[in-house]
Design a protein around this motif. Sequence first.
Motif, PDB file in Angstrom:
ATOM      1  N   LYS A 189     -21.800 -27.983  -4.150  1.00 13.89           N
ATOM      2  CA  LYS A 189     -23.098 -28.598  -4.701  1.00 13.89           C
ATOM      3  C   LYS A 189     -23.243 -28.358  -6.186  1.00 13.89           C
ATOM      4  O   LYS A 189     -23.633 -29.394  -6.903  1.00 13.89           O
ATOM      5  N   ALA A 190     -22.705 -27.482  -6.635  1.00 16.55           N
ATOM      6  CA  ALA A 190     -22.742 -27.267  -8.186  1.00 16.55           C
ATOM      7  C   ALA A 190     -21.841 -28.009  -8.891  1.00 16.55           C
ATOM      8  O   ALA A 190     -22.078 -28.922  -9.964  1.00 16.55           O
ATOM      9  N   THR A 191     -20.802 -28.308  -8.198  1.00 11.89           N
ATOM     10  CA  THR A 191     -19.817 -29.391  -8.733  1.00 11.89           C
ATOM     11  C   THR A 191     -20.082 -30.843  -8.724  1.00 11.89           C
ATOM     12  O   THR A 191     -20.205 -31.468  -9.865  1.00 11.89           O
ATOM     13  N   LEU A 192     -20.901 -31.139  -7.642  1.00 14.10           N
ATOM     14  CA  LEU A 192     -21.441 -32.469  -7.445  1.00 14.10           C
ATOM     15  C   LEU A 192     -22.709 -32.824  -8.446  1.00 14.10           C
ATOM     16  O   LEU A 192     -22.608 -33.835  -8.964  1.00 14.10           O
ATOM     17  N   VAL A 193     -23.580 -31.722  -8.494  1.00 17.38           N
ATOM     18  CA  VAL A 193     -24.556 -31.704  -9.576  1.00 17.38           C
ATOM     19  C   VAL A 193     -24.016 -32.047 -11.006  1.00 17.38           C
ATOM     20  O   VAL A 193     -24.537 -32.833 -11.872  1.00 17.38           O
ATOM     21  N   TRP A 444     -28.934 -22.247 -11.725  1.00 14.61           N
ATOM     22  CA  TRP A 444     -28.694 -21.416 -12.820  1.00 14.61           C
ATOM     23  C   TRP A 444     -29.797 -19.956 -12.534  1.00 14.61           C
ATOM     24  O   TRP A 444     -29.147 -18.817 -12.690  1.00 14.61           O
ATOM     25  N   LYS A 445     -30.698 -20.054 -11.744  1.00 11.00           N
ATOM     26  CA  LYS A 445     -31.362 -19.034 -10.997  1.00 11.00           C
ATOM     27  C   LYS A 445     -30.732 -18.437 -10.130  1.00 11.00           C
ATOM     28  O   LYS A 445     -30.967 -17.174  -9.777  1.00 11.00           O
ATOM     29  N   MET A 446     -29.831 -19.076  -9.265  1.00 11.34           N
ATOM     30  CA  MET A 446     -29.433 -18.510  -7.908  1.00 11.34           C
ATOM     31  C   MET A 446     -28.059 -18.063  -8.319  1.00 11.34           C
ATOM     32  O   MET A 446     -27.775 -16.793  -7.911  1.00 11.34           O
ATOM     33  N   ASP A 447     -27.314 -18.471  -9.120  1.00 11.22           N
ATOM     34  CA  ASP A 447     -25.811 -18.169  -9.214  1.00 11.22           C
ATOM     35  C   ASP A 447     -25.073 -18.610 -10.312  1.00 11.22           C
ATOM     36  O   ASP A 447     -24.971 -19.726 -10.613  1.00 11.22           O
ATOM     37  N   LYS A 448     -24.890 -17.524 -11.376  1.00 12.41           N
ATOM     38  CA  LYS A 448     -24.432 -17.901 -12.809  1.00 12.41           C
ATOM     39  C   LYS A 448     -23.044 -18.399 -12.584  1.00 12.41           C
ATOM     40  O   LYS A 448     -22.451 -19.367 -13.300  1.00 12.41           O
ATOM     41  N   MET A 449     -22.298 -18.041 -11.511  1.00  9.10           N
ATOM     42  CA  MET A 449     -20.913 -18.485 -11.493  1.00  9.10           C
ATOM     43  C   MET A 449     -20.849 -20.158 -11.264  1.00  9.10           C
ATOM     44  O   MET A 449     -20.330 -21.011 -11.665  1.00  9.10           O
ATOM     45  N   ASP A 450     -21.749 -20.580 -10.227  1.00  5.89           N
ATOM     46  CA  ASP A 450     -21.935 -21.734  -9.861  1.00  5.89           C
ATOM     47  C   ASP A 450     -22.766 -22.723 -10.926  1.00  5.89           C
ATOM     48  O   ASP A 450     -22.011 -23.794 -11.200  1.00  5.89           O
ATOM     49  N   PHE A 451     -23.273 -22.028 -11.529  1.00  4.44           N
ATOM     50  CA  PHE A 451     -23.816 -22.648 -13.074  1.00  4.44           C
ATOM     51  C   PHE A 451     -22.838 -22.962 -13.875  1.00  4.44           C
ATOM     52  O   PHE A 451     -22.383 -24.238 -14.574  1.00  4.44           O
ATOM     53  N   LEU A 452     -21.736 -22.120 -14.053  1.00  2.62           N
ATOM     54  CA  LEU A 452     -20.533 -22.251 -15.029  1.00  2.62           C
ATOM     55  C   LEU A 452     -19.564 -23.489 -14.408  1.00  2.62           C
ATOM     56  O   LEU A 452     -19.284 -24.340 -15.005  1.00  2.62           O
ATOM     57  N   CYS A 454     -20.844 -26.026 -12.676  1.00  5.62           N
ATOM     58  CA  CYS A 454     -21.543 -27.249 -12.827  1.00  5.62           C
ATOM     59  C   CYS A 454     -21.513 -27.834 -14.328  1.00  5.62           C
ATOM     60  O   CYS A 454     -21.505 -28.821 -14.522  1.00  5.62           O
ATOM     61  N   VAL A 455     -21.618 -26.583 -15.020  1.00  4.67           N
ATOM     62  CA  VAL A 455     -21.506 -26.915 -16.795  1.00  4.67           C
ATOM     63  C   VAL A 455     -20.031 -27.545 -16.862  1.00  4.67           C
ATOM     64  O   VAL A 455     -20.012 -28.479 -17.914  1.00  4.67           O
ATOM     65  N   CYS A 456     -19.101 -26.720 -16.344  1.00  5.34           N
ATOM     66  CA  CYS A 456     -17.728 -27.394 -16.700  1.00  5.34           C
ATOM     67  C   CYS A 456     -17.365 -28.628 -16.063  1.00  5.34           C
ATOM     68  O   CYS A 456     -17.033 -29.659 -16.796  1.00  5.34           O
ATOM     69  N   ALA A 457     -18.262 -29.159 -14.874  1.00  9.02           N
ATOM     70  CA  ALA A 457     -17.904 -30.498 -14.446  1.00  9.02           C
ATOM     71  C   ALA A 457     -18.547 -31.407 -15.511  1.00  9.02           C
ATOM     72  O   ALA A 457     -18.140 -32.292 -15.655  1.00  9.02           O
ATOM     73  N   PHE A 458     -19.755 -31.175 -15.859  1.00  7.70           N
ATOM     74  CA  PHE A 458     -20.365 -31.996 -16.967  1.00  7.70           C
ATOM     75  C   PHE A 458     -19.689 -32.204 -17.915  1.00  7.70           C
ATOM     76  O   PHE A 458     -19.494 -33.466 -18.420  1.00  7.70           O
ATOM     77  N   ALA A 459     -19.255 -31.067 -18.604  1.00  6.11           N
ATOM     78  CA  ALA A 459     -18.589 -31.077 -19.852  1.00  6.11           C
ATOM     79  C   ALA A 459     -17.184 -31.843 -19.977  1.00  6.11           C
ATOM     80  O   ALA A 459     -16.897 -32.668 -20.569  1.00  6.11           O
TER      81      ALA A 459
END
Length: 638
Positions: A189-193, A444-452, A454-459
Amino acid sequence: MTTSSSEIAAMAVHKVAPPPPRSTATKMKARVKETFFPDDPFRGFKGQPLGTQWLMAVKYLFPILDWVPGYSLSLFKSDLISGLTIASLAIPQGISYAKLASLPPIIGLYSSFVPPMVYAVLGSSRDLAVGPVSIASLVMGSMLREAVSPSAEPLLFLQLAFTSTLFAGLVQASLGILRLGFIIDFLSKATLVGFMAGAAIIVSLQQLKALLGITHFTTEMGLVPVMASVFHHTNEWSWQTILMGVCFLVLLLLARHVSIKWPKLFWVSACAPLASVIISTLLVFLLKAQNHGISIIGQLKCGLNRPSWDKLIFDSTYLGLTMKTGLITGILSLTEGIAVGRTFASLKDYQVDGNKEMMAIGLMNVVGSCTSCYVTTGAFSRSAVNHNAGCKTAMSNVVMALTVMVTLLFLMPLFVYTPNVVLGAIIIAAVIGLIDFPAVYQIWKMDKMDFLVCVCAFAGVIFISVQEGLAIAVGLSVFRVLMQITRPKMVIQGKIMGTDIYRDLYQYKEAQRIPGILILAIEAPINFANSNYLNERIKRWIEEESLAHNKKTELHFVILDLSAVPAIDTSGIAFLVDIKKAIEKRGLELVLVNPTGEVMEKIQRANEAQNYFRSDCLYLTIGEAVTSLSALAKMTKP
């Protein structure tokens, strides 16, 4: 410290039972069934006559046969309204998304005619509205443009698009037939978002060419080259185009806002794209705006899809490119389609078979590649409109396809004066919903690694390219899974006073250590990838605990809780033997608690060679082990 086995065994209340013996073939059959058929799709066939089984098999392959016999006029009324509503959205979006993929606009309409008809026969979702989607269009266009220019070699580019669609369909259908749907789960989900948000911005930036009226625009997809191209060609900006684009973009976004705020007015956002096309086309025609810097679509031929199997190209020069493009667009569109189908199925409380959907979407694209279509799937925006319009069955896709057919046969001359700027505005309004800020905040609230991730996919999508951004995000997700496998969680447990419950000392502050006993719990399978880490980690814990106990009580026993270890391989058994020998060299004793079926079975096999784990070092619960070992420690005190 020495004590007889019988004394320890006598203190145990329950024995650890080995699993009932099973042949290797039986175990392999169970493992294969659980891996590839976890939903047991053929369970309804059991006990049925042969004729009934054949009928059920045909219905399984062709879900349309499930609902057509009971179809009624009232259901058709609902599907008619839904089909006409999504057709009003599919026609302008089909033209727009084809241009996004650098394909002729007519291909977008072809792709909104044949694939929905195929899906209505093979698909199991009642709400999925099929057609071209923005992400797959963007990815296909960007990947093929790296090798072939759509303006310099339009026929070759079209051939590559059809061939890529064929490979996409073959990949999708193969995943369903071979029951390999779990592969798409690597797109978390983090990747897709993150990927969707980045792709939405890239898609929107690409529309600046149409919104500003620029004729010489970069073919690159990154943020920097796109913005550089925009500001290097300010002399090409057209105020007439900008004015029209801004006005219709505001209108579309306002319609979207109205439908979000008041869901019953869903038809406002559904009809807004077609209304924009009609109004803008009339304005251009009446004001002769094409003579004042506003570019238009131009002449589109009437007629239905032409066969394109003769346009499929398997030349070795482009085979790698088309296979790669087909693989990536196939996985992306498949992920989106299944996610959308499951979302709306859960709202209406019915089941969607993921593997069946893969076969349906795959065969739909295989047929599409032979009928002048490019990659299609279930789009969220169209499916949401379909759902809100009250669709009852997949007949709404048939109604939409027939409406597109009428458009292809009789209404194509009406699109001659449709301005490209409005198509760009329609795309921006459609993809802006892919930027899910609440989901990003939740990650971001649930899992900082997942957020990373997500950000890497976006960037990655924004600054490098769409496919590289996706690859980076998937790579990070897989790396995280590998880290969880190679560095499994282990905890020290203590007893919650007043109970016989043992829990993690870090999580439960009221839990207390047992003097002279170190209780460790492994919460993962033990295999070749993590056995060395577990060995080193346990030895380090024993050293630390020995130093700590020297100040209070001497450490005598190490309890290894295996309740959360579902599987173990030969390296894992070797680890247990090694750690037992290392612990005994220190004058301590290792006890295993509650080994699960597979673990106990392999411990028994290890004992056949040499009796490493006697029955007196196996306990069913931590409580029994602690009680027995505490009594034993008292008995052996001088």
